[in-house]
Design a protein around this motif. Structure first.
Motif, PDB file in Angstrom:
ATOM      1  N   TYR B  13     -67.167  52.562 -24.443  1.00 31.63           N
ATOM      2  CA  TYR B  13     -68.589  52.857 -24.244  1.00 31.63           C
ATOM      3  C   TYR B  13     -69.494  52.029 -25.155  1.00 31.63           C
ATOM      4  CZ  TYR B  13     -67.088  56.834 -21.495  1.00 31.63           C
ATOM      5  OH  TYR B  13     -66.524  57.620 -20.531  1.00 31.63           O
ATOM      6  N   GLY B  41     -57.080  58.265 -23.033  1.00 36.58           N
ATOM      7  CA  GLY B  41     -57.818  57.345 -22.165  1.00 36.58           C
ATOM      8  C   GLY B  41     -57.524  57.537 -20.696  1.00 36.58           C
ATOM      9  N   THR B  44     -60.824  58.034 -18.899  1.00 37.73           N
ATOM     10  CA  THR B  44     -61.529  56.784 -19.140  1.00 37.73           C
ATOM     11  C   THR B  44     -61.030  55.678 -18.211  1.00 37.73           C
ATOM     12  OG1 THR B  44     -61.573  57.521 -21.422  1.00 37.73           O
ATOM     13  CG2 THR B  44     -62.312  55.289 -21.008  1.00 37.73           C
TER      14      THR B  44
END
Lengths: 333, 234, 429
Positions: B13, B41, B44
Motif C-alpha cells: 500500500y 498476504g 492482499t
C-alpha cells in the motif's frame, strides 16, 4: 372562513413555494453528500450563480424580443441556465475538487475547499453585479391568480402568483424525473450503489468517474433551477446564497443526508415550518374568541418575523441532536 | 496456457511491501485455494490481482495479457470478478438490483445471466425484490457471488467466502462454489477453513510472510506432514 | 528545517508590513497591526480547537459577537434613565421566568426518576419546552417593549473598564461554548460544522434583534477605549496624525500583551501532557478512549478554551472599532476569514496560526486598494481604446477581497495542505 383562506394564502401557498425551492436545492446537497461524501457548502452559491445566469439570459431574450405568451421569460430560459450552470459545476469539480479527491483528501478538506469555492463564486458575482438587488419582473408583470371561493360570506380569494404555480410544476417534474432516473436507469442505479457502498461499486466495475460526473450534472442543474425559482419568487441578490444554504442543509439533514426522498420531505417540512412559525395565529383564533378562556392578543406568532430564517437553524440543531441520521431513516431505505 | 499467472509479484500500500514474491498459476478448470497464517498476504494477493493495491515488481498475466495495476472497471470486462470479504452487497438495494450492478460493464442483454444465477441460487429468486440488507449471512454471500457472476467472468476471486458463517452454511457455500466451478468458472479463493477448502482444491497455495511456502494440489498439501504441522494445526 | 523556514517567513512578513506601512503611513499601519494582532488571538483560539483538538468550529462569528456584546455592556456608560425606570424590575421578572422555564425543562428531563419513561417523557419534555418558551416570551416581550420605548431605548452599560469587558467577553464565550459543546461535540465533523454555523446564526439573529440589549441595527457607539483616545492626545496639543499613532500604539501594546500571554500559555499547554493527550485524541480517538481517556470532557475543555480566546479577540476588535453593530458581522468576514488564516498558516502550529492571521489579514485589507488601483488601470486603458470606463470601481474593488480570499484558500489546500508553517510531528525513534 375568510380567516382560513388567509391562513391558506400565507402558510400553505407560501410553504409550498418555499418548500419546493428548499427541496430542489436539498436534493443536490444530499446527492453530493451521498456520492462524494462531503458537505458541499458552495451549493447556495451555485444556486445564486444559476439565478444570475438565468437573469442574464432573460435580459438577452428581452433585448432580442424573444418571448412566449403566458410564460415569464425567467422560466423560458431556465433549461439553458441549467445547462450552463451544469457546465460550470463540472468545471468547478475538475478545477477544485477532483485534484483533492485524487490525493485522497479527507471530507473535511473537501468541505474547506467548498468554502473556498463559495468565496470565489461570491466574489465574482459581486464583482459583476455589485451588491444590489435585481428583479426578474422589471419589464414583465408578475401575474397574480385569484380564485374566488363560492361560499356565502366569503370575501377573500385564494391568491398565488403565476411563478409559484410554475415552480410547483417544475419541482414535480424534476422530482419525478429523478425518481425514474434513480430507480429505472442503469446510471441511476449505479449512483445509488455508489452512495450505498463505494468500494463495492468500484469492485463491480462501475466507472466511478462517470457517476461523479452525473452527480454534478444533476446537482448543478437542480441548483440552477432552485436558485432561479427563488429569484423569481422573491428577488435576486448576491447574498441570496448564504441565507439559503443553511435552510437547505437543514432540509437535507432532516431528511437524512444521502437520501433523496428524505431531502424532498425535509425541504417541505422546513418550508412549512418557516411560514407557520411567523404566521399570526391570532387571526385564526379571533372568530372563536368568545369561546376562549383568555383574551386573544393582536399578534400571536410563534416567533417574530425577523427570526424567520432562525426557524430552520433551530430545527436543524434539534434534529442533529435528537436524530443526526435524519427523521425519515428506516422509512425510506 | 494458464488462465492467470502471477510471476514473482511484489507490492503493497505504499509503505513496506506486503507481497514479497508471490507465484501462482490457475487453469480454467481449477479451484485454487490460498491458505496461510494471518498477515501472510492472502487477501492482499487477491487485491493485487484486482488492481486495488500497487504492484511494484513482477507480472500478472491474465489470458495472455499483463494486467497488473489495471483498475476494476477495466478488469471486469476482461472476465475477472471479485467478492470482498466484508460489505459485499449493496444493502439498500434489492437482490435483483444487486445483480444488475454486477452486470454494469455489460452492454448486451443480461436477463439470461440473471436467470442462470437464480437457477444456481434458487433462494435468491424468491427474495429478488427484498433489500439485500435484510437477508441472512449465507444468503448475502450468495447475492455477493451472484453479483460477481453477472459479468460472466472466467475467473472468480473470493475473499474468505465462509467468514462469519455457521458451520452448516460453510459447507453449503463450498458446495455452491464447486457448482459455480463446474459451470466453467475458474475460482481463486482465500480461506480460513483451510482443511475443508483444500479438500476440494485442485490448486493449493500456502503463503507466509508474503511468499509462497508450499504449492500443490489440495489433497497433496493436506497430506504433507510439514504443511499439516505448521499451517493446518497438526 | 521548519524553524528556519518560519524565521524566513516571519522576516518576509515583517518586510511586507514595513512596505505597506511606508505606502499607507504610520497611522494606517498601526491600525492594521492592532486588528491583525486581535485576529491572531482569534486564530490561536481556532488553532486550539481545530489544530489541537480536531474540532470543526464554524461558529466563530457567534463567539466574536458575544465578546463584542460583552465589552459593550461592561464598558459603555450607565444610563441613569433606565435604572430609575421600571426596566430593571421587568427584566428581573423575565430572568425569573427564564429560570422557571429552565427548571421546567430540567424537571421534565429528569421525569424518569418518578417513573415517567419513553414516549411519555418525550411528550412531557416537549410540553415543558413549549411552556417555558411561552412563559419566558410573555415576560421578555413586555420588558423589551417597555425598555425600547424609553428615551434611550436600551439598557446601556455598566461604565466599567474595557479590559473587564474583554474578560467578560471571554467568560460569556466560555459559557456559550459550554452549552454548544455539551450538545454538539458528539457529532461527526461535517455535522458539527453545520450545527455550529447554525448556532452562530441563531446568536446573530438574537443579538441583532434584541434592541433593548444591544440596540440592534441602531448600533452602539462610541465604545470607550482602555487606553487614551486620540482625542485625549489632541487635547494636550499633539498634532492630529501623531495623536492617532500614539493612541493606537497604546492600544497595540495592550493587545500585544494579551496575545503574548495567551500564546505563551497555549504553547506550553501544547508541549505538556495535556497537549499530548489532545493530539492523541485528535489523531485516533478510538485508541485514546480505549486507554481510558475521557474524550468528551477533554474536547469540551479544548472547545471552551478556544472560544474564550475568540471571545476576548472579538471584544478587543469591537473596543478598538468603538462601534458595536450586530448587522456588520458576516460569516465570511468573521468565520471563514479565520479558517483561511489557520489553514494557510498551518493548523496545529501556534506560530503558523499567528503568521497566517497576520498574512491573511493584511492580504484581506490590501486587496481592496490594490484591485481599485488595478481596475483604475484597466478602466483607463479601456477608455483609451474607446470601450468606455468600468462603472462603480470603488464598490467592485471592495468585493474583490472575497474573491482573493477564495483563491488563496484553494491554492493553499492544493499546494500546501498542511500550511506554510506546518505542525512539527515528533516521531519516537
Amino acid at each position: 372562513m375568510n380567516e382560513l383562506i388567509f391562513f391558506f394564502n400565507n402558510v400553505i401557498v407560501g410553504g409550498v413555494a418555499l418548500g419546493s425551492i428548499y427541496a430542489v436545492g436539498a436534493i443536490g446537497v444530499t446527492l453530493i453528500f451521498g456520492i462524494l461524501r462531503f458537505a458541499h457548502f458552495a451549493h447556495g452559491d451555485m444556486m445564486t450563480m444559476g439565478a444570475f445566469i438565468a437573469f442574464l439570459l432573460m435580459l438577452a431574450c428581452q433585448a432580442l424580443g424573444i418571448s412566449v405568451p403566458f410564460l415569464p421569460t425567467g422560466f423560458l430560459v431556465l433549461p439553458v441556465a441549467m445547462v450552463l450552470t451544469t457546465i460550470i459545476a463540472l468545471g468547478l469539480d475538475k478545477g477544485f475538487y477532483a485534484p483533492l479527491r485524487k490525493r485522497g483528501a479527507k471530507p473535511v478538506t473537501m468541505l474547506i475547499a467548498s468554502i473556498g469555492v463559495t468565496l470565489i463564486i461570491q466574489g465574482l458575482i459581486r464583482l459583476f453585479f455589485g451588491s444590489g438587488t435585481w428583479s426578474f419582473f422589471e419589464s414583465e408583470t408578475k401575474q397574480l391568480i385569484r380564485i374566488p371561493v363560492p361560499l356565502e360570506g366569503v370575501t377573500r380569494t385564494i391568491n398565488f402568483t403565476q411563478p409559484q404555480v410554475l415552480m410547483v410544476v417544475c419541482t414535480a417534474v424534476a422530482v419525478l424525473a429523478l425518481h425514474f432516473f434513480l430507480t429505472r436507469s442503469r446510471l441511476g442505479k449505479a449512483m445509488r450503489a455508489m452512495a450505498d457502498n463505494p468500494d463495492l461499486a468500484q469492485v463491480s466495475g462501475i466507472n466511478t468517474k462517470v457517476v461523479v460526473r452525473v452527480t454534478w450534472i444533476i446537482a448543478g442543474s437542480l441548483a440552477a433551477m432552485a436558485g432561479t425559482m427563488l429569484a423569481l419568487d422573491v428577488q435576486l441578490k448576491p447574498d441570496l446564497a448564504f441565507n439559503i444554504v443553511l435552510p437547505i442543509f437543514a432540509a437535507a439533514i432532516v431528511g437524512g443526508l444521502g437520501q433523496s426522498y428524505g431531502a424532498i420531505a425535509g425541504g417541505f417540512l422546513i418550508g412549512f415550518a418557516e411560514t407557520a412559525a411567523i404566521f399570526n395565529w391570532s387571526v385564526l383564533l379571533r372568530p372563536i374568541a368568545g369561546a376562549l378562556p383568555f383574551e386573544v392578543p393582536a399578534t400571536l406568532a410563534i416567533v417574530p418575523t425577523e427570526y424567520k430564517l432562525t426557524v430552520a437553524f433551530v430545527i436543524l440543531v434539534v434534529v442533529l441532536l435528537w436524530r443526526p441520521t435524519g427523521i425519515f431513516k428506516g422509512a425510506s431505505s | 496456457m494458464a488462465l492467470i499467472e502471477l510471476k514473482n509479484v511484489i507490492g503493497g500500500y505504499g509503505g513496506a511491501p506486503i507481497l514479497n514474491g508471490v507465484n501462482m498459476s490457475i487453469e480454467q478448470s481449477d479451484i485454487g485455494v490460498i491458505v496461510g497464517p494471518n498477515g501472510a498476504g492472502k487477501s492482499t494477493t487477491l487485491k493485487a490481482i484486482f488492481g486495488l493495491l500497487k504492484v511494484t515488481e513482477g507480472s500478472i498475466v491474465f489470458q495472455g495479457e499483463e494486467i497488473q495495476n489495471a483498475l476494476p472497471d477495466r478488469l471486469v470486462p476482461k472476465g475477472l470478478s471479485f467478492v470482498p470479504q466484508e460489505k459485499n452487497v449493496f444493502t439498500s438495494m434489492s437482490v435483483e438490483e444487486n445483480l444488475e450492478m454486477g452486470a454494469f460493464t455489460r452492454t448486451d442483454d443480461f436477463r439470461p445471466t440473471i436467470e442462470w444465477v437464480y437457477d444456481m441460487f434458487p433462494v435468491l429468486r424468491e427474495k429478488r425484490r427484498q433489500p439485500a440488507g435484510e437477508l441472512s449471512g449465507g444468503q448475502r454471500q450468495m447475492v455477493a457471488m451472484g453479483r460477481a457472476l453477472m459479468s460472466k467472468p472466467s475467473l472468480l476471486l473470493l475473499d474468505e467466502p465462509s467468514a462469519g458463517l455457521s458451520p452448516r452454511y460453510v459447507l453449503e457455500i463450498f458446495e455452491q462454489i464447486v457448482k459455480v466451478n463446474k459451470a466453467g468458472v475458474a475460482i481463486l479463493m482465500v480461506e480460513q477453513n483451510a482443511r475443508q477448502a483444500l479438500a476440494f482444491a485442485s490448486r493449493g497455495f500456502v503463503l507466509a510472510t508474503g511468499k509462497n511456502r508450499f504449492t500443490g494440489t489440495g489433497p497433496e498439501l493436506i497430506a504433507d506432514p510439514e504443511v499439516a504441522k505448521s499451517f493446518l494445526g497438526g | 528545517m521548519i524553524a528556519r523556514r518560519s524565521l524566513t517567513l516571519f522576516a518576509g512578513l515583517f518586510v511586507l508590513f514595513c512596505v505597506i506601512g511606508w505606502a499607507l503611513g504610520a497611522a494606517n499601519i498601526s491600525l492594521l497591526l492592532v486588528q491583525s494582532f486581535a485576529y491572531a488571538l482569534i486564530a490561536l483560539g481556532l488553532n486550539i480547537q481545530w489544530g489541537y483538538g480536531g474540532l470543526f468550529n464554524f461558529g466563530i462569528m457567534g463567539m466574536l459577537m458575544l465578546g463584542g456584546a460583552a465589552t459593550t455592556f461592561i464598558s459603555t456608560p450607565i444610563i441613569p434613565g433606565f435604572w430609575g425606570s421600571e426596566g430593571p424590575l421587568l427584566l428581573g421578572r423575565a430572568l425569573l421566568a427564564f429560570a422557571f422555564g429552565f427548571l421546567l425543562v430540567w424537571g421534565a428531563r429528569k421525569a424518569d426518576r418518578v417513573g415517567i419513561r419513553g414516549g411519555w417523557k418525550t411528550a412531557l419534555t416537549i410540553v415543558a419546552w413549549a411552556a417555558a418558551y411561552i412563559i419566558y416570551r410573555s415576560q421578555i416581550d413586555v420588558a423589551a417593549a417597555y425598555i425600547e420605548a424609553t428615551p434611550d431605548g436600551w439598557i446601556g452599560g455598566l461604565g466599567l473598564h474595557p479590559v473587564l469587558g474583554w474578560l467578560f467577553g471571554g467568560v460569556l464565550a466560555a459559557g456559550a461554548a459550554y452549552i454548544v459543546g455539551k450538545i454538539c461535540l458528539g457529532l461527526r465533523t461535517d455535522y458539527l460544522a453545520i450545527a455550529t454555523i447554525g448556532i452562530s446564526e441563531i446568536i446573530r439573529a438574537l443579538l441583532k434583534n434584541m434592541d433593548w440589549l444591544t440596540r440592534g441595527t441602531l448600533t452602539v457607539s462610541p465604545i470607550p477605549w482602555p487606553t487614551p483616545l486620540p482625542q485625549e492626545f489632541q487635547a494636550s496639543g499633539t498634532p492630529i496624525t501623531d495623536s492617532f499613532i500614539y493612541a493606537r500604539l497604546g492600544f497595540l501594546g495592550l493587545v500585544l500583551i494579551v496575545l503574548i500571554v495567551a500564546f505563551f500559555l497555549v504553547q506550553r499547554a501544547y508541549g505538556g501532557p495535556w497537549g499530548r493527550m489532545m493530539r492523541a485524541i485528535r489523531d485516533n480517538y478510538v485508541a485514546a478512549a480505549s486507554m481510558g481517556k475521557n474524550i468528551t470532557s477533554r474536547q469540551l475543555e479544548v472547545f471552551i478554551l478556544g472560544s474564550v480566546l475568540m471571545g476576548i479577540g472579538g471584544a478587543m476588535l469591537v473596543s478598538f472599532g468603538q462601534i458595536y453593530d450586530p448587522g456588520s458581522f458576516q460569516p465570511i468576514n468573521h468565520t471563514f476569514l479565520i479558517w483561511v488564516m489557520v489553514i494557510v498558516g498551518g493548523a496545529g502550529n501556534n506560530w503558523g496560526a499567528v503568521f497566517g492571521a497576520m498574512l491573511i489579514y493584511i492580504t484581506w485589507m490590501i486587496s481592496d486598494p490594490v484591485s481599485q488601483w488595478l481596475f483604475n488601470g484597466i478602466s483607463n486603458w479601456s477608455t483609451d481604446l474607446g470601450w468606455g470606463a468600468i462603472p462603480e470601481i470603488q464598490s467592485r474593488a471592495s468585493q474583490m477581497r472575497v474573491f482573493v480570499l477564495g483563491v488563496v484558500i484553494t491554492i493553499a489546500l492544493r499546494y500546501a495542505p498542511r500550511g506554510l508553517i506546518p505542525e512539527v510531528v515528533k516521531r519516537e525513534a
